[in-house]
Design a protein around this motif. Sequence first.
Motif: not given
Length: 304
Positions: A59-61, A155-165, A246-252
């Motif tokens: 949803a974030a992506l 971009s958006y990523s999450r490692v454990g409980g830490t999100p990175t935008i 394109e990367f975000v769509k592929t990642l989703m």
Amino acid sequence: MGSSLLTNSSAMTALQTLRSVSAQLATTQNRISTGQRVSTASDNAAYWSIATSMRSDNAALSAVSDSLGLSAATVDTEYTALTSVIGDKESGLTKLQALLVEAKTAGIDRTKIQADITQIQQDMKLKANSATFNGINWLSTTTGTTPTSFNLVSSYSRVGGTPTIGSITITTANYTLYSTTQTGILDTVAASASVDTINISALTDSAADQTTLDGYISKVTAAINSVASAAADLGAVKNRISTNTEFVKTLMDSVDRGVGQLVDADMNAESTRLQALQTQQQLGVQALSIANQNSQSILSLFRG
């Protein structure tokens, strides 16, 4: 083992088997109806938790994808205006430079040339003022109102409980052509004039005026280089946004596949299992019926 009127062991065994088969059948039917083998936390707490977190990430992506679309439209608007300001032999800074070179000709009517120059100056300012998308304009800015920089979410990523935008930072001053403080590429005053205020109508063929014209030509040439550099920078930002989109769509899609592997049911297997369980249920009902009939045979012992 003898027959008992109070305890029917065969019926109890058949009933337990039937209950077990019915429970499995209910589970299989639920998987078929939902398409998932893990649809609630009670099905598999660990997988359900992971899948829920991954859906949240998706949803974030999706929001990042929407933001990139908005950013792409904004950058494209500013880029289009910048390239239009650079112009060609018929418009913009390129035409302005040509007119100033023409004005170096001895005896030429510079008043008429100035009429063209004035139109170009007004046209460039109009284009800069019109380069607004969603209330954002990087080419014509107002001090105190226009932010000095913009962060375009990329971009958006999450490692454990830490999100990175992640974001792409746009420094407004790099693209400003006109500002209320006259610090833009085209309205910064140097040697008593800016590109926006050049006026050659009163110049003559004198050496001093020819030197002034040379200064104006140098000023416009420098402006062309600066605007071209700004346009090139925005072009690079456009490419980066396109790549990230394109990367975000592929990642989703990848996240969707990952969730599916965790919780989706194998419909072929479940269909086969359903048929087997339905058969077992029918046999269980028959076994229970036979076991219940055994108690009826006891009555025959008491008939005269």
